[in-house]
Design a protein around this motif. Structure first.
Motif, short mmCIF file in Angstrom:
data_model
loop_
_atom_site.label_atom_id
_atom_site.label_comp_id
_atom_site.label_asym_id
_atom_site.label_seq_id
_atom_site.Cartn_x
_atom_site.Cartn_y
_atom_site.Cartn_z
N ASN A 92 40.60 29.23 -41.71
CA ASN A 92 41.07 30.25 -42.65
C ASN A 92 42.53 30.04 -43.03
O ASN A 92 43.14 30.87 -43.72
CB ASN A 92 40.86 31.65 -42.07
CG ASN A 92 39.43 32.13 -42.24
OD1 ASN A 92 39.01 32.45 -43.34
ND2 ASN A 92 38.68 32.18 -41.15
N MET A 93 43.11 28.92 -42.54
CA MET A 93 44.46 28.49 -42.94
C MET A 93 45.52 29.55 -42.67
O MET A 93 46.41 29.78 -43.49
CB MET A 93 44.46 28.11 -44.43
CG MET A 93 43.36 27.13 -44.83
SD MET A 93 43.44 25.58 -43.91
CE MET A 93 44.89 24.83 -44.66
N ILE A 94 45.44 30.19 -41.50
CA ILE A 94 46.47 31.16 -41.12
C ILE A 94 47.59 30.42 -40.39
O ILE A 94 47.33 29.75 -39.39
CB ILE A 94 45.87 32.26 -40.23
CG1 ILE A 94 44.81 33.04 -41.01
CG2 ILE A 94 46.95 33.21 -39.72
CD1 ILE A 94 44.04 34.04 -40.17
N PRO A 95 48.81 30.52 -40.86
CA PRO A 95 49.92 29.76 -40.25
C PRO A 95 50.37 30.32 -38.91
O PRO A 95 49.91 31.38 -38.47
CB PRO A 95 51.03 29.89 -41.30
CG PRO A 95 50.74 31.18 -42.00
CD PRO A 95 49.25 31.31 -42.03
N GLY A 96 51.30 29.59 -38.29
CA GLY A 96 51.87 30.02 -37.02
C GLY A 96 51.68 29.00 -35.94
O GLY A 96 51.37 27.83 -36.19
N ASP A 97 51.85 29.44 -34.69
CA ASP A 97 51.67 28.57 -33.54
C ASP A 97 50.18 28.36 -33.28
O ASP A 97 49.33 28.99 -33.90
CB ASP A 97 52.33 29.20 -32.31
CG ASP A 97 53.83 29.43 -32.52
OD1 ASP A 97 54.47 28.57 -33.14
OD2 ASP A 97 54.34 30.48 -32.07
N ARG A 98 49.89 27.47 -32.34
CA ARG A 98 48.51 27.23 -31.90
C ARG A 98 48.42 27.53 -30.41
O ARG A 98 48.21 26.64 -29.59
CB ARG A 98 48.10 25.78 -32.20
CG ARG A 98 47.95 25.49 -33.68
CD ARG A 98 46.70 26.18 -34.24
NE ARG A 98 46.49 25.89 -35.65
CZ ARG A 98 46.90 26.65 -36.66
NH1 ARG A 98 47.58 27.76 -36.39
NH2 ARG A 98 46.64 26.33 -37.90
N PRO A 99 48.57 28.78 -30.03
CA PRO A 99 48.62 29.13 -28.61
C PRO A 99 47.24 29.29 -27.98
O PRO A 99 46.22 29.39 -28.67
CB PRO A 99 49.35 30.48 -28.64
CG PRO A 99 48.90 31.10 -29.93
CD PRO A 99 48.76 29.95 -30.90
N GLY A 100 47.23 29.33 -26.66
CA GLY A 100 46.01 29.69 -25.96
C GLY A 100 45.77 31.18 -26.11
O GLY A 100 46.66 31.94 -26.51
N GLY A 101 44.56 31.61 -25.81
CA GLY A 101 44.25 33.03 -25.89
C GLY A 101 43.73 33.50 -27.22
O GLY A 101 43.43 34.69 -27.38
N GLU A 102 43.60 32.60 -28.21
CA GLU A 102 42.95 32.98 -29.47
C GLU A 102 41.56 32.37 -29.49
O GLU A 102 41.36 31.22 -29.11
CB GLU A 102 43.77 32.56 -30.68
CG GLU A 102 44.05 31.10 -30.82
CD GLU A 102 44.72 30.78 -32.15
OE1 GLU A 102 44.60 31.59 -33.08
OE2 GLU A 102 45.35 29.72 -32.25
N MET A 103 40.58 33.16 -29.91
CA MET A 103 39.18 32.75 -29.84
C MET A 103 38.35 33.56 -30.81
O MET A 103 38.78 34.61 -31.30
CB MET A 103 38.66 32.93 -28.42
CG MET A 103 38.64 34.38 -27.95
SD MET A 103 38.52 34.55 -26.16
CE MET A 103 40.21 34.12 -25.67
#
Length: 249
Positions: free
Chosen positions: A105-116
């Motif tokens: 969905n091309m949402i910017p920002g970091d690529r951290p753990g905990g997103e799912m």
């Protein structure tokens, strides 16, 4: 190996079509399923192993599908014992779709753990792993509502929800784990940075149709299979049902 009918996918529509074939006296069929249990979603409590009046190959994947010289189709199926080539007259595709994650969905920002995605979160919860104690859930579908309901029952969890019709996700932040999501409220255009330790999100779906890319099946721009009202595609002998397909207008 030669069969009259192969059904790809043993979810709701795959099992439904298999039972319809059996009821009509068609026993020369095989159901191919990527997962190890048929029917529903991995997180649904009523989903369990069962005996079926037709053969199912579990933990199996169609890696290639092509037309033969006799008007039928050749499927290459990968399974625990190797690869089997199947010749068949009819193919029923019920492979469904997967949740469209933040990256698509091309949402910017970091690529951290905990997103799912919600279904991944539900699968983790089914294994007794809590995705987060301060989760932020984007509400779009049944799975996102279900994970919200289940997390809310856990006393230590403080769940916050974001209805998809009310907010836009601007960016995601955190390292090594997510700690903040920036959102904009559609009605007021105001922004808010919401603190969280898990971000459960999906928006839209992606059809499981990569294995048919070499065929001349008519697809939408998003790779959904186009069918008529009876599920027939533009190729004789191939039908599609469920989330992997859309009906022609």
């Amino acid at each position: 190996m030669k069969l009259k009918t192969v059904i790809i996918g043993a979810g709701y529509y795959g099992l439904k079509k298999a039972y319809e074939n059996i009821k009509q006296g068609e026993n020369d069929l095989l159901v191919i399923e990527f997962d190890q249990i048929a029917g529903g979603e991995p997180w649904q409590p009523n989903r369990k192993s069962a005996e079926y009046p037709f053969e199912i190959w579990f933990k199996s994947t169609v890696i290639d599908m092509s037309q033969d010289n006799e008007g039928g189709y050749i499927l290459k199926v990968q399974h625990k014992d190797g690869i089997t080539e199947i010749s068949t007259q009819f193919v029923i595709i019920t492979t469904g779709a997967v949740e469209k994650p933040r990256s698509l969905n091309m949402i910017p920002g970091d690529r951290p753990g905990g997103e799912m995605t919600p279904k991944l979160a539900l699968s983790l919860l089914a294994k007794k792993y809590i995705p987060g104690y301060k989760p932020l859930v984007f509400i779009e579908n049944e799975a996102s509502q279900e994970i919200t309901n289940q997390l809310t029952k856990i006393q230590e969890c403080h769940v916050r929800t974001l209805p998809q019709n009310k907010v836009d996700i601007l960016s995601v932040h955190g390292s090594p784990r997510v700690n903040q999501v920036l959102v904009k409220y559609k009605e007021t255009n105001e922004t808010e940075a919401i603190e969280c330790d898990a971000f459960i999100y999906s928006h839209g779906i992606v059809p499981n149709t990569k294995f048919i890319q070499e065929l001349n099946l008519e697809l939408t721009d998003e790779s959904f299979i186009l069918t008529n009202a009876e599920g027939a595609t533009n190729l004789n002998g191939i039908y599609a049902f469920g989330d992997c397909s859309v009906r022609k207008k």
